[in-house]
Design a protein around this motif. Structure first.
Motif, PDB file in Angstrom:
ATOM      1  N   LEU A  87     -40.301  16.564  -0.343  1.00 21.12           N
ATOM      2  CA  LEU A  87     -40.516  16.294   0.839  1.00 21.12           C
ATOM      3  C   LEU A  87     -39.365  15.471   1.424  1.00 21.12           C
ATOM      4  CD1 LEU A  87     -44.151  14.611   0.483  1.00 21.12           C
ATOM      5  CD2 LEU A  87     -43.629  16.724   1.310  1.00 21.12           C
ATOM      6  N   ASP A  88     -38.740  14.784   0.437  1.00 18.28           N
ATOM      7  CA  ASP A  88     -37.409  14.147   0.976  1.00 18.28           C
ATOM      8  C   ASP A  88     -36.281  15.086   1.287  1.00 18.28           C
ATOM      9  OD1 ASP A  88     -35.668  11.975   1.521  1.00 18.28           O
ATOM     10  OD2 ASP A  88     -34.905  11.677  -0.470  1.00 18.28           O
ATOM     11  N   ARG A  89     -36.151  16.106   0.649  1.00 18.01           N
ATOM     12  CA  ARG A  89     -35.043  17.106   0.805  1.00 18.01           C
ATOM     13  C   ARG A  89     -35.560  17.908   2.118  1.00 18.01           C
ATOM     14  NH1 ARG A  89     -36.327  20.994  -2.846  1.00 18.01           N
ATOM     15  NH2 ARG A  89     -37.738  21.907  -1.294  1.00 18.01           N
ATOM     16  N   ASN A  90     -36.812  18.024   2.021  1.00 17.15           N
ATOM     17  CA  ASN A  90     -37.240  19.129   3.449  1.00 17.15           C
ATOM     18  C   ASN A  90     -37.064  18.274   4.776  1.00 17.15           C
ATOM     19  OD1 ASN A  90     -37.719  21.224   1.643  1.00 17.15           O
ATOM     20  ND2 ASN A  90     -39.978  20.812   1.508  1.00 17.15           N
ATOM     21  N   GLU A  91     -37.293  16.850   4.554  1.00 10.26           N
ATOM     22  CA  GLU A  91     -37.159  16.203   5.867  1.00 10.26           C
ATOM     23  C   GLU A  91     -35.708  16.236   5.935  1.00 10.26           C
ATOM     24  OE1 GLU A  91     -38.584  11.817   7.351  1.00 10.26           O
ATOM     25  OE2 GLU A  91     -37.568  11.877   5.723  1.00 10.26           O
ATOM     26  N   LYS A  92     -34.775  16.170   5.130  1.00  7.55           N
ATOM     27  CA  LYS A  92     -33.404  15.838   5.440  1.00  7.55           C
ATOM     28  C   LYS A  92     -32.946  17.312   6.102  1.00  7.55           C
ATOM     29  CE  LYS A  92     -32.370  12.374   2.279  1.00  7.55           C
ATOM     30  NZ  LYS A  92     -32.034  12.065   0.957  1.00  7.55           N
ATOM     31  N   ASN A  93     -33.664  18.283   5.720  1.00  6.90           N
ATOM     32  CA  ASN A  93     -33.205  19.754   6.244  1.00  6.90           C
ATOM     33  C   ASN A  93     -34.091  20.039   7.424  1.00  6.90           C
ATOM     34  OD1 ASN A  93     -31.111  19.960   4.175  1.00  6.90           O
ATOM     35  ND2 ASN A  93     -32.878  20.959   2.608  1.00  6.90           N
ATOM     36  N   GLY A  94     -34.651  19.201   8.036  1.00  7.35           N
ATOM     37  CA  GLY A  94     -35.382  19.466   9.234  1.00  7.35           C
ATOM     38  C   GLY A  94     -36.663  19.701   9.283  1.00  7.35           C
ATOM     39  N   VAL A  95     -37.212  19.723   8.156  1.00 10.41           N
ATOM     40  CA  VAL A  95     -38.789  20.170   8.126  1.00 10.41           C
ATOM     41  C   VAL A  95     -39.553  18.852   8.481  1.00 10.41           C
ATOM     42  CG1 VAL A  95     -40.717  20.582   6.739  1.00 10.41           C
ATOM     43  CG2 VAL A  95     -38.838  21.761   6.175  1.00 10.41           C
ATOM     44  N   GLY A 122     -38.795  24.814   1.022  1.00  6.83           N
ATOM     45  CA  GLY A 122     -38.453  24.325   2.315  1.00  6.83           C
ATOM     46  C   GLY A 122     -38.061  25.425   3.402  1.00  6.83           C
ATOM     47  N   ILE A 123     -38.686  26.766   3.091  1.00  8.22           N
ATOM     48  CA  ILE A 123     -38.175  27.989   3.898  1.00  8.22           C
ATOM     49  C   ILE A 123     -39.572  28.511   4.209  1.00  8.22           C
ATOM     50  CG2 ILE A 123     -37.157  30.167   4.295  1.00  8.22           C
ATOM     51  CD1 ILE A 123     -34.941  28.941   2.082  1.00  8.22           C
ATOM     52  N   GLN A 124     -39.753  28.733   5.121  1.00  3.29           N
ATOM     53  CA  GLN A 124     -40.994  29.520   5.644  1.00  3.29           C
ATOM     54  C   GLN A 124     -40.975  31.044   5.836  1.00  3.29           C
ATOM     55  OE1 GLN A 124     -42.654  27.452   9.040  1.00  3.29           O
ATOM     56  NE2 GLN A 124     -44.864  27.719   8.187  1.00  3.29           N
TER      57      GLN A 124
END
Length: 124
Positions: A87-95, A122-124
């Motif tokens: 979640l932390d990584r995804n948030e930093k990547n714009g999720v 983190g990729i849809q």
């Protein structure tokens, strides 16, 4: 991300919630929803701190929604720290956890396995 708020009993990410200014998380005893939350009541009754610690397959309360159910299932498989890291990584990547209201990128799924894959990549 406010990692110290962790994950709610039901699987929602208190650490990413846009309402966390008013709330210290469901385990703080200050959650504004504590009186009606079916997942909180059930986990307290079972003497566990979260739904992801329960052995039963369940869709009670907020677990009938894809995001908390998927987060709970993710934790059962990979652990809470792995979820927080993703979640932390995804948030930093714009999720985005909450776009408008309480829906965000993690709510855009109909299939829990696709959601879990999205959490991991983190990729849809």
């Amino acid at each position: 991300m406010r990692r110290e708020l962790r994950i709610a009993r039901c699987g929602l990410a208190c650490c990413l919630c846009s309402e966390n200014i008013k709330c210290s998380g469901c385990n703080s005893g200050e959650c504004p929803d504590k009186e009606w939350c079916e997942n909180r009541k059930c986990s307290i009754k079972k003497d566990i701190t979260a739904c992801y610690l329960c052995k039963e397959e369940c869709h009670k309360g907020l677990l009938n929604k894809i995001k908390p159910y998927g987060f709970t299932l993710f934790i059962k498989r990979y652990g809470i720290e792995e979820l927080l890291d993703c979640l932390d990584r995804n948030e930093k990547n714009g999720v985005v956890y909450h776009r408008e209201g309480i829906n965000g990128d993690y709510d855009d799924f109909d299939n829990v396995e696709e959601l879990i894959s999205f959490i991991k990549s983190g990729i849809q």
